[in-house]
Design an enzyme around this catalytic site. Structure first.
Site, PDB file in Angstrom:
ATOM      1  N   ASP A 407       0.743  -1.122  -0.181  1.00  0.00           N
ATOM      2  CA  ASP A 407       0.072  -0.026   0.133  1.00  0.00           C
ATOM      3  C   ASP A 407       0.859   1.121   0.065  1.00  0.00           C
ATOM      4  O   ASP A 407       2.239   1.335   0.184  1.00  0.00           O
ATOM      5  CB  ASP A 407      -1.014   0.040   1.157  1.00  0.00           C
ATOM      6  CG  ASP A 407      -2.011   1.005   1.090  1.00  0.00           C
ATOM      7  OD1 ASP A 407      -2.338   1.388  -0.013  1.00  0.00           O
ATOM      8  OD2 ASP A 407      -2.540   1.157   2.259  1.00  0.00           O
ATOM      9  N   GLU A 410       2.523   4.567  -4.371  1.00  0.00           N
ATOM     10  CA  GLU A 410       2.216   5.527  -5.603  1.00  0.00           C
ATOM     11  C   GLU A 410       3.812   6.061  -5.926  1.00  0.00           C
ATOM     12  O   GLU A 410       4.129   6.373  -7.208  1.00  0.00           O
ATOM     13  CB  GLU A 410       1.309   6.489  -5.440  1.00  0.00           C
ATOM     14  CG  GLU A 410      -0.208   5.887  -5.443  1.00  0.00           C
ATOM     15  CD  GLU A 410      -0.508   5.113  -4.136  1.00  0.00           C
ATOM     16  OE1 GLU A 410      -1.222   4.426  -4.266  1.00  0.00           O
ATOM     17  OE2 GLU A 410       0.082   5.461  -3.285  1.00  0.00           O
ATOM     18  N   ASP A 484      -9.543   3.179  -2.315  1.00  0.00           N
ATOM     19  CA  ASP A 484     -10.382   3.685  -1.115  1.00  0.00           C
ATOM     20  C   ASP A 484     -11.574   4.079  -1.801  1.00  0.00           C
ATOM     21  O   ASP A 484     -11.793   5.519  -1.923  1.00  0.00           O
ATOM     22  CB  ASP A 484      -9.416   4.691  -0.445  1.00  0.00           C
ATOM     23  CG  ASP A 484      -8.315   4.171   0.461  1.00  0.00           C
ATOM     24  OD1 ASP A 484      -8.290   2.981   0.481  1.00  0.00           O
ATOM     25  OD2 ASP A 484      -7.480   5.095   0.737  1.00  0.00           O
TER      26      ASP A 484
END
Length: 787
Positions: A407, A410, A484
């Site tokens: 997670d 990015e 999300d």
């Protein structure tokens, strides 16, 4: 206070400025070719063209320097030696392979590409390749009125992207996304065009921030990048299946995941203690609800330090993992890239000592705020760092862990830009590049490091990796969840086209947070979403801290009973799903498919985003609005059998279908087959039976493929698998089955056949031998136990 609709969340609006002046590529003057590479010398640079296959051609142009034919990390295929003829006239140069023809207009230089039947694939008109002095590159293509555009990876909105502008820049959307939010967590600069029943595709191999503009009112579309070169591949098709086979041949296909990864996954941000995890697992067992995975979100760590765990919250983590594994439940922990600045923390110490962190050109380490506080970030573009990071996962494998959840990769940083400073310099294996250029592949390369490290550490067992960020080719290493989302009906609706377009972009193993991550779900929404989740490739229920819990029993017995039914149904359908995963591994075909993928000649399917196919012959038409028990669904050509009632609906038209809260509308195409297994509590429990359900037609032939292997190791790569071809010939009152198998795997299950829409007089033969069958007059099914 969160509103009851995500329309309150609007994507950021960039200030619109006047369009920068673009310089056209100009005229072609000369051309040459050596070793399958064709070079065209134009006013502003050299265009290089190479056939990678007879049906894949690459076109590259760098107006700022030498035009290189190196590739990004997305591309794994080496170019084949393709024979191509050359023909030149005063106006054009034509390159022809067995399956593609590339026509190069000289003045000005423009590209047209045809397939071997003369069908125009792509063409440049008034505008072609161009650039700006600020470093932007762009490529214009003609847009036909009949063009429909799909792919682009992880994008919200409708299935067909005509009329939209999309940006590729991996971004953590702090407020959960809505249908207009762009960009999101992944970048896939690839798309498929469907036009009048035929398909072709383009992959723009550029890792900078890229934009795809189909919003124009003109007859042209454009793809552009903030830097780098124009470098794209054209896939000739001619079917959507062909395009995806070609694209995934170039960028790679997913390895087969462990079977347990296809089961049901339960997650929450966070299950915060060992006791809570044990209670969750025990409740599933007591309620006889199947479960394969429980996730540990960031609270399991010691101060959010990766490769640690909080010994107060989880005093016996290794024993917990062992105890759950004995019950068929695996634990998957989250691992973020941020490494806390802490001189006493061994991971930070090693990173500093060996120069493993991202740095500025002056040599100072880049620090950003994430969950642990001030943190450094591993430079995954350096193979030494990837190896180090992969090896660090021994911390997890020593605990008995076989799957990892990446997670914040990015990479996400808690600042105004939401990410790392674009001036940071990456090692890039000795060829330094800025973060501006390599931002979009950071998560991809973290995924590579994690997957390869876990694969080595697990000694022949298949690892499972889930990632939020990625780039084209991420399917080689990880499954993808869509980030999300929210507990709104529109987010359930939005999940279908998102997953279908990911599948069309090579990412077959994907799914949303079922039930919604943020906001408070309710029993009806959770139930309808769990019904859909049972048939998405990746099936995880996940929700956020501070919001209502979403375990199957969270809303009482009424909803629990239905949710349990569909989780159990997921396990019953695993043989069929696993066969589709094998197909994705072999050909790149998605598990979850838009209807046009199988019916490209049917224009009614081009804009359908609220129903989908599981494989080629199973149609799911879910209810995705509240207090609703009826909907209109479109059925392509053929007859479709209601899975629950046996009713036959004629295809090529719309039908009004009814579905109370207990019912997910499922339809099987008549003449096809599906393989179902036993209902079980976990994939660790072996199947005793496997039943091929054949939906009888009154004539014709069909072939069903059933795949199986040990589900745990890579022995399938050496031929230790079972692929059974089941050929069925239908007569008015007969069914003739011929089986043929390949591979060395010997399954433990016994094979049965169930012939639907049969009569007691229906004659059944298997491999030429007439069978004794048991007839169920109520369901009109003939049951045959194979020896």
């Amino acid at each position: 206070m969160l509103e009851d609709t995500s329309f309150a969340i609007q994507p950021e609006q960039d200030d619109k400025t006047q369009e920068t002046h673009r310089i056209d590529i100009g005229n072609m003057h000369t051309f040459s070719h050596t070793e399958h590479v064709f070079s065209f010398h134009c006013d502003t640079g050299i265009v290089k063209i190479r056939f990678y296959r007879e049906d894949i051609v690459r076109i590259a142009f760098n107006p700022f320097g030498e035009t290189s034919l190196s590739t990004s990390v997305a591309v794994v295929k080496e170019p084949e030696k393709v024979d191509a003829s050359v023909h030149e006239t005063e106006e054009e140069v034509t390159l022809t392979s067995a399956k593609q023809t590339v026509v190069l207009q000289k003045r000005p230089f423009r590209v047209r590409i045809y397939d071997n039947h003369g069908r125009l694939l792509v063409a440049e008109g008034k505008k072609g390749m161009a650039f700006t002095y600020q470093g932007e590159v762009c490529c214009f293509k003609m847009m036909d009125e009949a063009d429909h555009f799909y792919g682009f990876g992880e994008k919200t909105g409708f299935l067909d992207k005509r009329g939209e502008t999309m940006t590729m820049w991996n971004t953590d959307v702090y407020a959960p996304h809505n249908p207009e939010t762009d960009p999101l967590y992944q970048s896939h600069p690839y798309f498929m065009t469907v036009r009048n029943g035929s398909a072709h595709g383009i992959f723009f191999d550029n890792t900078y921030k890229t934009t795809f503009d189909f919003q124009t009112a003109t007859d042209e579309y454009c793809f552009s990048a903030e830097g780098g070169a124009i470098d794209y591949y054209v896939f000739a098709g001619p079917t959507p299946k062909d395009v995806l086979e070609q694209y995934t041949d170039l960028t790679g296909r997913m390895p087969l995941p462990p079977k347990w990864a296809l089961g049901y996954h339960q997650s929450r941000y966070s299950y915060e203690t060992e006791q809570e995890v044990r209670e969750i697992a025990q409740t599933f067992i007591e309620k006889d609800i199947p479960l394969d995975v429980i996730y540990l979100d960031i609270h399991y760590m010691n101060g959010y330090r990766v490769f640690t765990f909080d010994r107060n919250r989880f005093p016996n983590l290794k024993q917990l993992i062992a105890d759950l594994k004995q019950k068929g439940i695996r634990v998957v922990p989250i691992v973020d890239p941020g490494v806390k600045e802490d001189p006493e923390y061994v991971i930070y110490q090693e990173g500093i000592r060996h120069d493993y962190f991202c740095k500025y050109i002056e040599g100072n380490v880049y620090f950003g705020e994430v969950w642990p506080g001030k943190s450094a970030f591993p430079d995954f573009t350096n193979k030494k760092v990837r190896k180090w990071w992969g090896e660090k996962h021994q911390f997890y494998t020593d605990l008995g862990i076989e799957g990892i959840w990446n997670d914040m990769n990015e990479p996400s940083v808690f600042n105004e830009t939401k990410t790392m400073d674009v001036k940071v310099i990456h090692d890039n294996d000795g060829d330094p590049k800025t973060h501006r250029e390599l931002h979009n592949v950071y998560g991809f390369m973290m995924g590579e490091a994690t997957y390869k490290g876990m694969k080595k550490l697990l000694n022949g067992k298949r690892p499972f990796l889930l990632t939020r960020a990625g780039f084209s080719g991420i399917q080689r290493y990880a499954a993808v969840w869509t980030g999300d989302n929210r507990s709104f009906w529109e987010h359930l609706q939005m999940s279908l086209p998102m997953c279908m377009n990911l599948g069309l972009s090579g990412v077959a193993f994907c799914g949303p947070d079922v039930g919604g991550f943020a906001h408070n779900t309710n029993g009806e929404l959770l139930t309808r979403w769990m019904q859909v989740g049972a048939f998405t490739p990746y099936f995880r229920n996940h929700c956020a801290i501070g919001f209502r819990r979403q375990e199957p029993w969270a809303f009482g017995e009424k909803y629990e009973r239905i949710i349990k039914k569909y989780i159990r149904l997921r396990y019953q359908w695993l043989p069929h799903l696993y066969t589709l995963f094998a197909e994705a591994h072999e050909t790149g075909a998605p598990v979850m498919r838009p209807l046009f993928f199988e019916y490209p000649d049917d224009e009614n399917t081009y804009n359908l985003y609220d129903e989908f196919l599981v494989g080629a012959n199973v149609l799911i038409a879910p209810i995705m609005t509240p207090s609703t028990t009826r909907r209109v669904a479109y059925f392509p050509k053929g007859n479709w059998v209601d899975y629950w009632t046996g009713e036959v609906l004629e295809g090529g038209q719309y039908h009004l279908i009814s579905a109370d809260l207990e019912t997910l509308p499922i339809f099987i195409k008549q003449g096809s087959a599906i393989a179902l297994g036993d209902v079980k509590r976990s994939t660790e429990m072996p199947d005793e039976h496997r039943t091929v359900h054949i939906y009888k037609a009154n004539g014709g032939k069909a072939t069903y493929v059933l795949y199986d292997d040990d589900g745990q190791t890579f022995s399938y790569e050496k031929g230790d698998y079972l692929r059974m071809y089941i050929e069925v010939e239908y007569g008015e009152n007969s069914v003739h089955i011929v089986t043929k198998s390949e591979g060395t795997y010997q399954p433990s299950w016994k094979l049965s056949f169930a012939i639907h829409h049969a009569t007691e007089q229906t004659k059944v033969t298997i491999d030429g031998n007439e069978q004794n069958a048991i007839f169920d007059p109520h369901q009109r099914i003939l049951l045959i136990q194979s020896e």
